[in-house]
Scaffold this motif. Structure first.
Motif, mmCIF file in Angstrom:
data_model
loop_
_atom_site.group_PDB
_atom_site.id
_atom_site.type_symbol
_atom_site.label_atom_id
_atom_site.label_comp_id
_atom_site.label_asym_id
_atom_site.label_seq_id
_atom_site.Cartn_x
_atom_site.Cartn_y
_atom_site.Cartn_z
ATOM 1 N N SER A 164 0.815 -1.214 0.000
ATOM 2 C CA SER A 164 0.000 0.000 0.000
ATOM 3 C C SER A 164 0.846 1.261 0.000
ATOM 4 O O SER A 164 0.407 2.310 -0.455
ATOM 5 N N GLU A 165 2.102 1.161 0.487
ATOM 6 C CA GLU A 165 2.996 2.330 0.498
ATOM 7 C C GLU A 165 4.276 2.022 -0.271
ATOM 8 O O GLU A 165 4.868 0.955 -0.109
ATOM 9 N N LYS B 87 10.878 -7.800 -8.740
ATOM 10 C CA LYS B 87 10.818 -7.424 -10.153
ATOM 11 C C LYS B 87 9.516 -7.791 -10.862
ATOM 12 O O LYS B 87 9.165 -7.155 -11.863
ATOM 13 N N ASP B 88 8.784 -8.797 -10.365
ATOM 14 C CA ASP B 88 7.535 -9.194 -11.024
ATOM 15 C C ASP B 88 6.293 -8.752 -10.268
ATOM 16 O O ASP B 88 5.186 -9.205 -10.564
ATOM 17 N N THR B 89 6.450 -7.857 -9.300
ATOM 18 C CA THR B 89 5.314 -7.419 -8.491
ATOM 19 C C THR B 89 4.463 -6.390 -9.229
ATOM 20 O O THR B 89 4.937 -5.687 -10.124
ATOM 21 N N GLN B 90 3.192 -6.297 -8.800
ATOM 22 C CA GLN B 90 2.286 -5.345 -9.413
ATOM 23 C C GLN B 90 2.701 -3.910 -9.146
ATOM 24 O O GLN B 90 2.600 -3.044 -10.019
ATOM 25 N N TRP B 91 3.206 -3.621 -7.943
ATOM 26 C CA TRP B 91 3.554 -2.238 -7.627
ATOM 27 C C TRP B 91 4.701 -1.736 -8.489
ATOM 28 O O TRP B 91 4.723 -0.554 -8.867
ATOM 29 N N LYS C 278 -3.165 8.916 -6.828
ATOM 30 C CA LYS C 278 -4.482 8.918 -7.453
ATOM 31 C C LYS C 278 -4.946 7.476 -7.668
ATOM 32 O O LYS C 278 -6.136 7.164 -7.589
ATOM 33 N N GLN C 279 -3.999 6.585 -7.901
ATOM 34 C CA GLN C 279 -4.310 5.172 -8.103
ATOM 35 C C GLN C 279 -4.681 4.489 -6.787
ATOM 36 O O GLN C 279 -5.380 3.474 -6.777
ATOM 37 N N GLY C 280 -4.192 5.060 -5.655
ATOM 38 C CA GLY C 280 -4.529 4.503 -4.350
ATOM 39 C C GLY C 280 -3.346 4.198 -3.452
ATOM 40 O O GLY C 280 -3.521 3.811 -2.300
ATOM 41 N N TYR C 281 -2.137 4.380 -3.947
ATOM 42 C CA TYR C 281 -0.947 4.121 -3.137
ATOM 43 C C TYR C 281 -0.616 5.312 -2.234
ATOM 44 O O TYR C 281 -1.001 6.447 -2.513
ATOM 45 N N LYS C 282 0.121 5.029 -1.163
ATOM 46 C CA LYS C 282 0.779 6.075 -0.400
ATOM 47 C C LYS C 282 2.213 6.106 -0.905
ATOM 48 O O LYS C 282 2.832 5.059 -1.105
ATOM 49 N N VAL C 283 2.744 7.297 -1.152
ATOM 50 C CA VAL C 283 4.096 7.410 -1.697
ATOM 51 C C VAL C 283 4.942 8.323 -0.815
ATOM 52 O O VAL C 283 4.513 9.419 -0.453
#
Length: 327
Positions: free
Chosen positions: A69-70, A273-277, A94-99
């Motif tokens: 999530s972050e 490397k293959d993660t959605q984030w 805007k997509q929903g992540y905390k950055v």
């Protein structure tokens, strides 16, 4: 200015959590305790499942990685940090992540912080530097995608014209091995020094200087210090990001590195490397929104090869370098 044989050589080289059982031991009514234990277990399982389901549902509704999530992004101070603050961060939020952005003032800590898990991704380095650093420090990190990059250039110091070079001219250059090698190659291009034949240009050092007809004195400094050192030397070889973060325009460069092989990359831990984030961050950096921002804010930069916007190479060496940069 045409690329030399050495430039061609550069191009060729590039490319559950376990829950312990709780024993309820008693001397009376064992059936009741067994029932109570089963009820507690059922309640715990239901609660855990419900929480997990809620998290997954929330992630699905926002389109983010349900396991992330972050996102913590590390960059060097200046343009790479600005890219995150002004375009990438807003897109991901805007997509929903905390950055969260962490900015560094050197080239050592970003990779170590990444490997240690203090940040999730960094943006600041070209691939030859990454390859050398991770090998020397035994780090399990890997490149992910390219980013717009200000080219390495030679900037005026006490002297403001390359023709003013004279015997004993002082030239400040980055002290990290990879960028120092690049500086030597640039000086070789200008004819100020001559490097030995058949050396590895990615690891060129002072020991590889065959001839120094102008008795050039090289002053090695931390890359971040180079803009401030211009008043003390005749010329300075400055990384583009530190030039721009110091208010120096790229157009002030007297000579720029011609190769596209040093366009910078982001780096991540190999296991991610293959993660959605990671895919989402990659998409943010390659979005039309980001491209428009980069074109407007960073004119004169070299862009990721995947954008297909860099000028067509004018020599076989330049063509090979561009292909290597895209790998």
């Amino acid at each position: 200015m045409k690329l030399t044989h050495l430039s061609s050589h550069i191009a060729q080289l590039l490319a559950t959590v376990g829950v312990a059982g709780i024993a309820l031991v008693g001397c009376s009514k064992p059936e009741s305790k067994t029932e109570t234990t089963a009820q507690a277990s059922t309640t715990t399982t239901t609660t855990t499942t419900t929480a997990s389901s809620t998290t997954t549902t929330a992630a699905a509704s926002t389109g983010i990685d349900p396991n992330k999530s972050e996102i913590v992004i590390g960059t060097t101070v200046g343009d790479f940090g600005d890219m995150v603050k002004n375009s990438v961060k807003p897109q991901l939020e805007k997509q929903g992540y905390k950055v969260r952005l962490v900015e560094f003032s050197d080239y050592v800590r970003p990779n170590k912080a990444l490997a240690d898990g203090d940040i999730d991704i960094n943006v600041f380095q070209h691939k030859p530097y990454l390859d050398t650093f991770k090998k020397d420090n035994n780090l399990d990190i890997v490149e992910a995608f390219q980013v717009p990059t200000a080219p390495l250039g030679i900037y005026p110091g006490k002297l403001n014209d390359l023709k003013q070079v004279k015997d004993g001219t002082t030239v400040a250059a980055p002290n990290d091995p990879s960028n120092f090698a690049r500086a030597l190659v640039m000086l070789n291009e200008l004819g100020w020094v001559k490097l030995k034949a058949n050396i590895n240009p990615l690891t060129a050092s002072k020991n590889d200087i065959a001839e120094n007809p102008k008795n050039i004195k090289l002053v090695e400094l931390e890359a971040a210090q180079l803009p401030r050192a211009r008043s003390d030397v005749d010329f300075a070889v400055i990384n583009g990001n530190y030039a721009t973060s110091s208010g120096i325009k790229l157009t002030e460069a007297l000579f720029q590195e011609p190769s596209y092989a040093y366009v910078n990359w982001s780096a991540i831990r190999t296991k991610d490397k293959d993660t959605q984030w990671v895919k989402d961050v990659t998409n943010a950096y390659n979005s039309e929104e980001f491209k428009q921002y980069a074109h407007k804010t960073f004119p004169g930069y070299k862009y990721p090869a995947i954008w297909g916007e860099n000028p067509a190479p004018t020599t076989p060496a330049a063509a090979s370098a561009t292909a290597s940069a895209a790998k």
